[in-house]
Write a protein that holds these residues in place. Structure first.
Motif, PDB file in Angstrom:
ATOM      1  N   LEU A   1       5.218   9.210  25.090  1.00 19.19           N
ATOM      2  CA  LEU A   1       5.474   8.503  23.839  1.00 19.19           C
ATOM      3  C   LEU A   1       4.981   7.073  23.980  1.00 19.19           C
ATOM      4  CD1 LEU A   1       8.651   8.610  21.637  1.00 19.19           C
ATOM      5  CD2 LEU A   1       7.743   6.391  22.373  1.00 19.19           C
ATOM      6  N   ALA A   2       4.274   6.597  22.967  1.00 19.32           N
ATOM      7  CA  ALA A   2       3.764   5.225  22.978  1.00 19.32           C
ATOM      8  C   ALA A   2       4.249   4.485  21.744  1.00 19.32           C
ATOM      9  CB  ALA A   2       2.235   5.223  23.022  1.00 19.32           C
ATOM     10  N   VAL A   3       4.718   3.263  21.949  1.00 16.51           N
ATOM     11  CA  VAL A   3       5.107   2.374  20.852  1.00 16.51           C
ATOM     12  C   VAL A   3       4.068   1.267  20.780  1.00 16.51           C
ATOM     13  CG1 VAL A   3       6.887   0.845  19.936  1.00 16.51           C
ATOM     14  CG2 VAL A   3       7.539   2.852  21.293  1.00 16.51           C
ATOM     15  N   LEU A   4       3.480   1.064  19.611  1.00 18.45           N
ATOM     16  CA  LEU A   4       2.441   0.057  19.434  1.00 18.45           C
ATOM     17  C   LEU A   4       2.892  -0.951  18.386  1.00 18.45           C
ATOM     18  CD1 LEU A   4      -0.652   2.442  19.368  1.00 18.45           C
ATOM     19  CD2 LEU A   4       0.082   0.986  21.263  1.00 18.45           C
ATOM     20  N   GLY A   5       3.225  -2.160  18.833  1.00 21.23           N
ATOM     21  CA  GLY A   5       3.684  -3.196  17.923  1.00 21.23           C
ATOM     22  C   GLY A   5       2.867  -4.463  18.055  1.00 21.23           C
ATOM     23  N   GLY A   6       3.475  -5.602  17.706  1.00 15.81           N
ATOM     24  CA  GLY A   6       2.756  -6.861  17.781  1.00 15.81           C
ATOM     25  C   GLY A   6       1.810  -7.054  16.620  1.00 15.81           C
ATOM     26  N   VAL A   7       0.926  -8.043  16.737  1.00 14.53           N
ATOM     27  CA  VAL A   7       0.055  -8.411  15.612  1.00 14.53           C
ATOM     28  C   VAL A   7      -1.432  -8.337  15.923  1.00 14.53           C
ATOM     29  CG1 VAL A   7       1.838  -9.932  14.684  1.00 14.53           C
ATOM     30  CG2 VAL A   7       0.086 -10.889  16.180  1.00 14.53           C
ATOM     31  N   LYS A   8      -1.815  -8.209  17.185  1.00 14.18           N
ATOM     32  CA  LYS A   8      -3.231  -8.297  17.534  1.00 14.18           C
ATOM     33  C   LYS A   8      -3.999  -7.061  17.075  1.00 14.18           C
ATOM     34  CE  LYS A   8      -2.600 -11.354  21.498  1.00 14.18           C
ATOM     35  NZ  LYS A   8      -2.759 -11.533  22.964  1.00 14.18           N
ATOM     36  N   PRO A   9      -5.235  -7.241  16.583  1.00 20.78           N
ATOM     37  CA  PRO A   9      -6.045  -6.107  16.125  1.00 20.78           C
ATOM     38  C   PRO A   9      -6.245  -5.029  17.175  1.00 20.78           C
ATOM     39  CG  PRO A   9      -7.045  -8.180  15.428  1.00 20.78           C
ATOM     40  CD  PRO A   9      -5.922  -8.537  16.354  1.00 20.78           C
TER      41      PRO A   9
ATOM     42  N   VAL B   1       3.360  11.503  21.175  1.00 24.02           N
ATOM     43  CA  VAL B   1       3.973  10.829  20.029  1.00 24.02           C
ATOM     44  C   VAL B   1       3.575   9.359  20.056  1.00 24.02           C
ATOM     45  CG1 VAL B   1       6.135  10.231  18.855  1.00 24.02           C
ATOM     46  CG2 VAL B   1       5.952  12.387  20.126  1.00 24.02           C
ATOM     47  N   VAL B   2       3.223   8.829  18.897  1.00 21.51           N
ATOM     48  CA  VAL B   2       2.936   7.407  18.772  1.00 21.51           C
ATOM     49  C   VAL B   2       3.845   6.827  17.694  1.00 21.51           C
ATOM     50  CG1 VAL B   2       1.237   5.652  18.131  1.00 21.51           C
ATOM     51  CG2 VAL B   2       0.546   7.603  19.548  1.00 21.51           C
ATOM     52  N   VAL B   3       4.501   5.723  18.026  1.00 21.72           N
ATOM     53  CA  VAL B   3       5.401   5.038  17.098  1.00 21.72           C
ATOM     54  C   VAL B   3       4.762   3.708  16.706  1.00 21.72           C
ATOM     55  CG1 VAL B   3       7.721   4.091  16.732  1.00 21.72           C
ATOM     56  CG2 VAL B   3       7.394   6.109  18.210  1.00 21.72           C
ATOM     57  N   PRO B   4       4.101   3.636  15.564  1.00 20.39           N
ATOM     58  CA  PRO B   4       3.534   2.359  15.121  1.00 20.39           C
ATOM     59  C   PRO B   4       4.653   1.385  14.746  1.00 20.39           C
ATOM     60  CG  PRO B   4       2.534   4.219  13.972  1.00 20.39           C
ATOM     61  CD  PRO B   4       3.768   4.719  14.643  1.00 20.39           C
ATOM     62  N   ALA B   5       4.450   0.112  15.048  1.00 23.79           N
ATOM     63  CA  ALA B   5       5.409  -0.931  14.706  1.00 23.79           C
ATOM     64  C   ALA B   5       4.611  -2.210  14.435  1.00 23.79           C
ATOM     65  CB  ALA B   5       6.407  -1.138  15.841  1.00 23.79           C
ATOM     66  N   GLY B   6       5.290  -3.243  13.965  1.00 24.10           N
ATOM     67  CA  GLY B   6       4.595  -4.500  13.711  1.00 24.10           C
ATOM     68  C   GLY B   6       3.419  -4.321  12.780  1.00 24.10           C
TER      69      GLY B   6
ATOM     70  N   ALA C   1       3.902  -1.308  23.862  1.00 22.80           N
ATOM     71  CA  ALA C   1       2.870  -2.349  23.824  1.00 22.80           C
ATOM     72  C   ALA C   1       3.034  -3.136  22.529  1.00 22.80           C
ATOM     73  CB  ALA C   1       1.486  -1.722  23.894  1.00 22.80           C
ATOM     74  N   GLY C   2       3.658  -4.284  22.628  1.00 18.62           N
ATOM     75  CA  GLY C   2       3.945  -5.073  21.450  1.00 18.62           C
ATOM     76  C   GLY C   2       5.400  -4.930  21.039  1.00 18.62           C
TER      77      GLY C   2
END
Length: 406
Positions: free
Chosen positions: A198-206, A222-227, A328-329
């Motif tokens: 499972l990966a969580v991808l947050g923060g603001v960088k492109p 599974v990928v959990v987009p955030a930010g 990450a983020g």
């Protein structure tokens, strides 16, 4: 010698600085990735590279350190005098600060160093050609030494004049700090069908969208987009996100997200319920919970979200059988007091059978987590997805080039 990087085939492993015999009086450039923000609050990226610089200096090399901070295009690149002072304390010897890095005076300073001497030269991002990998600028940097040790893992996913550019000009070796990061990341790199992920991808960088979402949606379950990543996902699905953070290059990121969602192998989590707040400059007020289908009111931004029940069930299952996870983020605006998603994900990531890692300098500094971390950010994401990096490719090409060392 560092054990072979498990995720890289033996023939593709870069040659290590530890395998290079350092000759007394040799002129070396150390390509670093300090990139500390004003105030020197987080010096972990400097600390990671101290041992490599010390090894060169203790062996009698004359060491010219090149590093970046900030950006040229937004005027945030600053002088590095404070970094030189801090580095002096860590090395136990004076590190001379030379604000220039391409002038004749800079070259003279590099040549005047005594064996064992260290100088930190001016911020490479004071030049517009640094981030565009201008070969003429790389050739100017190369005059500061006769060989280059490439550290700076935080920029290893970028082809800049001070890393891949220098490797076109001088014989080069991978710094031990670079190889340590690769070894640390190897359990989370590439696809591994035998272990749920499972990966969580947050923060603001492109790069979280353009690199992380693209690669991990193919290699993780599974990928959990955030930010900003979540906001691009919502935009790609036709929702208006009002004042929600989109980072740089918003149109490019949303367009890429639409393409990625159409070919993703992973299950992508999209929350039905989010927390929004009225945005006023850098502060937020009037928080409230809404459903995405209600639309984000004008002047409001998404600041947090709720995990869907299917994801919570899957997280419990993964935690019981064992899995790997990447955050990450920062998932929500944690430092502004919106910590629902961040806290829930961190608690899960701390479970005994969840092998989790936090990626990125901001993520590591903002979130309380006692497990493995990497300040590599975009470099780490690129490596996890591709099991390779532009700097590693440049080092392999450099090793295959016949050089006449002076």
């Amino acid at each position: 010698m560092l054990p072979l990087i498990k995720a890289i085939a033996a023939q593709d492993a870069p040659r290590s600085l530890l395998d290079r015999c350092i000759v007394w009086g040799e002129r070396w450039i150390f390509s670093a990735g300090f990139n500390v923000v004003s105030g020197m609050r987080d010096v972990s990226r400097i600390d990671a590279e101290v041992a490599d610089i010390a090894r060169l200096a203790n062996a009698g090399a004359r060491v010219s350190v090149l590093s970046h901070q900030g950006r040229y295009k937004d005027g945030s690149a600053q002088h590095l005098g404070d970094v030189a002072t801090y580095l002096s304390g860590r090395l136990g010897k004076e590190v001379i600060y030379v604000p220039e890095n391409t002038t004749e005076s800079a070259v003279d300073h590099s040549r005047a160093l005594a064996p064992g001497g260290v100088a930190l030269f001016g911020n490479t991002r004071h030049h517009p050609g640094e981030e565009s990998n201008d070969p003429a600028l790389a050739a100017q940097f190369a005059r500061l030494g006769d060989a280059v040790a490439v550290g700076g893992f935080s920029k290893a996913h970028r082809e800049h004049a001070s890393n891949t550019g220098l490797l076109k000009c001088l014989p080069g070796w991978a710094a031990h700090s670079l190889l340590i990061e690769l070894e640390r990341l190897s359990p989370w790199s590439g696809a591994d069908p035998s272990v749920p992920s499972l990966a969580v991808l947050g923060g603001v960088k492109p790069e979280k969208t353009l690199v992380g979402l693209r690669s991990l949606s193919q290699t993780y379950d599974v990928v959990v987009p955030a930010g900003a990543v979540l906001n691009h996902v919502l935009r790609a699905q036709g929702y208006q996100v009002a004042k929600s953070e989109l980072g740089e290059e918003p149109e490019r990121c949303t367009k890429a997200t639409l393409e990625i969602l159409g070919s993703a192998a992973a299950r992508i989590h999209v929350p039905n319920r989010v927390i929004i707040a009225r945005r006023s400059g850098g502060s937020f007020a009037d928080p409230r919970e809404i459903r995405i289908t209600e639309g984000i009111p004008s002047g409001f931004a998404i600041v947090d979200f709720f995990l869907e029940s299917w994801l919570q069930d899957l997280m419990r299952e993964f935690a019981s059988i064992g899995c790997r996870a990447v955050i990450a983020g920062t998932p929500s605006l944690y430092l502004q007091g919106f910590g629902h998603a961040s806290t829930q994900l961190l608690d899960w990531a701390s479970a005994p059978r969840v092998k989790a890692i936090l990626l990125g300098g901001d993520t590591v500094s903002e979130l309380p987590f006692a497990g493995p971390t990497s300040t590599g950010g975009g470099s780490a994401l690129c490596y996890l997805g591709e099991v390779d990096l532009p700097v590693l490719r440049a080092l392999r090409e450099n090793a295959a080039t016949p050089w006449t060392e002076t």
